[in-house]
Design an enzyme around this catalytic site. Structure first.
Site, mmCIF file in Angstrom:
data_model
loop_
_atom_site.group_PDB
_atom_site.id
_atom_site.type_symbol
_atom_site.label_atom_id
_atom_site.label_comp_id
_atom_site.label_asym_id
_atom_site.label_seq_id
_atom_site.Cartn_x
_atom_site.Cartn_y
_atom_site.Cartn_z
ATOM 1 N N GLU A 34 0.863 -1.309 0.070
ATOM 2 C CA GLU A 34 0.104 0.458 -0.233
ATOM 3 C C GLU A 34 1.327 0.883 0.210
ATOM 4 O OE1 GLU A 34 -3.701 0.964 -0.510
ATOM 5 O OE2 GLU A 34 -2.209 2.556 -0.130
ATOM 6 N N CYS A 42 -12.460 4.704 -0.097
ATOM 7 C CA CYS A 42 -13.517 4.476 0.614
ATOM 8 C C CYS A 42 -13.913 5.001 1.738
ATOM 9 C CB CYS A 42 -14.222 3.201 0.225
ATOM 10 S SG CYS A 42 -16.025 3.195 1.480
ATOM 11 N N HIS A 441 -45.285 -2.763 9.107
ATOM 12 C CA HIS A 441 -45.922 -0.967 9.051
ATOM 13 C C HIS A 441 -45.584 -0.287 10.530
ATOM 14 C CE1 HIS A 441 -48.811 1.577 8.600
ATOM 15 N NE2 HIS A 441 -49.277 1.678 9.739
#
Ligand SMILES: Cc1cc2nc3c(=O)[nH]c(=O)nc-3n(C[C@H](O)[C@H](O)[C@H](O)COP(=O)(O)OP(=O)(O)OC[C@H]3O[C@@H](n4cnc5c(N)ncnc54)[C@H](O)[C@@H]3O)c2cc1C
Ligand SMILES: NC(=O)c1ccc[n+]([C@@H]2O[C@H](COP(=O)([O-])OP(=O)(O)OC[C@H]3O[C@@H](n4cnc5c(N)ncnc54)[C@H](O)[C@@H]3O)[C@@H](O)[C@H]2O)c1
Length: 461
Positions: A34, A42, A441
């Site tokens: 890296e 991200c 609901h």
């Protein structure tokens, strides 16, 4: 000295680290390289910081709307940009350090810090080190595209990365590009109190979406005071005493906008130009994306490309799915393919847009007999109760097979509710199955069986 491993992974973004986890767990020795920040785009400059900003902007917006809910705020509502930035930094740092600690604790993994470049098809150089392995996985991601635009070199422009260093409010933020990045930042900074103008060269915002969705998003943004200039085909920049002037050639409106800050949000480009791909013989397309097959194999045996750099997806979940495909094929004896993936994503404006599968336009282009159902969010109980009833639900299905082709839920909770449709499409079940479910609901999802039940044949146009 050359060090040998069973596998090399370039990039600690969304696919590289979990792949390192699977490969090392299978007993392989792995080197992961890296060059900058663990977690990649991200975590550091993409999803995590922007969605953290969206949350602050939502809080500011709701505070201004408090009276709508019978809540009295006495005194001025102010946004402390330094605090906002500190919150972002804390969330990002926590995510990044978690990633770093996980990699640091992985047995059989060696992490190298630096820029990796191919020396040959099985060898990478990282500084003075040469690393070799029979399998190499490229997960190098992308960066903001800065196209050649007249005068761009004469002004100080921002990208999604440098935007995150701001800890004060721009007086007037001019955003070039009216798609995901541009629109998320536009609403965030408008809600923080900045004047915001979005300049888009196309005829409408988020042009990948159907026109009714584009229009509804534009209405939401304009209602909050975001200026939108579409059809800006001839953009040029020049320094100005107040920041920068952006010359437009729009079909209507002023031919020039003066911004204190200019954000470029005109797309991404892959980080493949400094990888030495030619030395390994790895093929790329005309935009620099690494060419891969349906199992993410590059043109060179033993080398795979995952995530944004292969041009097959441009999201965190598609990069992660690339990892799942490669791991399943190499380690689990499966035959998973990218073409099995149903496209899905969300645009995190408020209300968000949840999307899956085809747009109406794409469904029409199949030539199949279609059914379509729509419902405005003004007829969704949960949205009314929350006082957030902008947007609409739209579902398109194949009238013959009863399979859902695609859907858009632009509305409160749309980024979550869309998963009911992602799941039924993934299970390859007819829309009638949805009508047997007993949804809870009050939710946005409870209206999905109603919308599919009310679908009507779509006349060809
Ligand atoms: C502002 C913004 C907001 C976004 N919001 C979302 C969202 O809400 N949801 C979503 O799904 N997606 C979002 N995205 C897209 C998402 O960030 C990317 O799709 C995702 O990060 C791609 O992951 P990746 O693993 O392919 O690459 P990256 O995450 O870019 O990781 C690549 C890594 O490779 C390293 N690297 C590159 N070259 C080398 C080299 N030669 N040697 C060593 N290391 C190298 C880089 O430093 C980087 O760490 C957003 C993007 C932006 C810019
Ligand atoms: N919510 C999310 O998942 C999310 C959020 C942000 C970014 N992303 C990822 O980042 C990627 C890049 O996003 P983006 O918005 O930068 O790019 P994009 O490719 O989606 O859109 C670029 C926009 O800029 C416009 N444009 C291009 N050149 C222009 C010019 N010269 N002048 C004016 N307008 C111009 C295009 O017409 C288009 O509308 C996306 O593809 C997405 O995958 C995802």
């Amino acid at each position: 000295m050359t060090q040998s491993f069973d596998a090399l992974i370039i990039g600690a973004g969304q696919a590289g680290p979990p792949l390192a986890g699977r490969l090392t767990a299978a007993g392989m020795t792995v080197a992961l390289i890296e060059r900058h920040l663990f977690g990649g785009t991200c975590v550091n400059t993409g999803c995590t910081p922007t969605k953290t900003l969206v949350a602050s902007a939502y809080a500011a917006h709701l505070a201004h709307r408090a009276a709508d809910y019978g809540v009295v705020i006495s005194g001025a509502i102010a946004v402390d940009m330094a605090q906002v930035k500190a919150r972002v930094n804390a969330v990002v740092a926590n995510s990044r350090s978690g990633q770093e600690a996980w990699l640091g604790s992985m047995e059989r993994l060696t992490v190298f810090r630096g820029q990796a470049r191919f020396e040959s098809a099985n060898t990478l150089r990282v500084g003075d080190e040469l690393l070799t392995a029979p399998q190499i996985f490229i997960n190098v991601g992308g960066r903001a595209r800065v196209p050649k635009m007249p005068g761009i070199e004469k002004i100080d422009y921002l990208t999604n990365t440098s935007m995150l260093a701001l800890d004060s409010l721009p007086r007037h933020l001019v955003i070039v590009g009216g798609s995901y990045i541009g629109l998320e930042f536009a609403q965030i900074y408008r809600r923080f109190g900045a004047a915001v103008t979005v300049v888009e060269k196309g005829p409408r915002l988020v042009s990948r979406e159907d026109e009714d969705i584009s229009t509804a998003i534009r209405d939401v943004l304009e209602a909050e005071g975001v200026q939108v200039r579409t059809g800006a085909e001839c953009i040029a920049f020049a320094p100005h005493a107040d920041g920068a002037s952006v010359h437009l050639d729009c079909t209507d409106g002023e031919p020039e906008v003066i911004g204190s800050h200019v954000l470029l949000a005109v797309g991404r480009q892959p980080n493949t130009d400094d990888l030495g791909l030619d030395r390994a013989g790895i093929a790329i397309d005309e935009h620099g994306y690494i060419t891969v097959d349906d199992q993410l194999r590059t043109s060179v045996p033993g080398i795979w490309a995952l995530g944004d750099c292969n041009g097959r997806g441009a999201f965190t979940h598609t990069a992660y799915n690339d990892f799942e495909i490669v791991a399943a094929n190499l380690l689990d004896g499966e035959a998973r393919r990218v073409s099995d993936r149903i496209p899905a994503y969300a645009l995190y404006t408020d209300p968000p847009l949840g999307r899956v599968g085809m747009t109406e336009a794409q469904a029409r282009a199949t030539g199949r007999p279609l059914l379509m159902g729509t419902r405005p969010m003004t007829r969704v109980g949960r949205a009314i109760e929350k006082g957030e009833s902008q947007g609409l639900i739209k579902i398109v299905a194949d009238a013959g097979t009863q399979r859902i082709f695609g859907a858009a839920i632009l509305g409160v909770g749309g980024d979550e509710a869309i998963h009911g449709l992602i799941d039924i499409m993934t299970a390859d079940q007819p829309y009638t199955t949805l009508q047997r479910a007993v949804p809870i609901h009050p939710t946005v999802s409870e209206l999905l069986p109603t919308v599919v039940g009310e679908m009507q044949p779509l006349s060809p146009t």
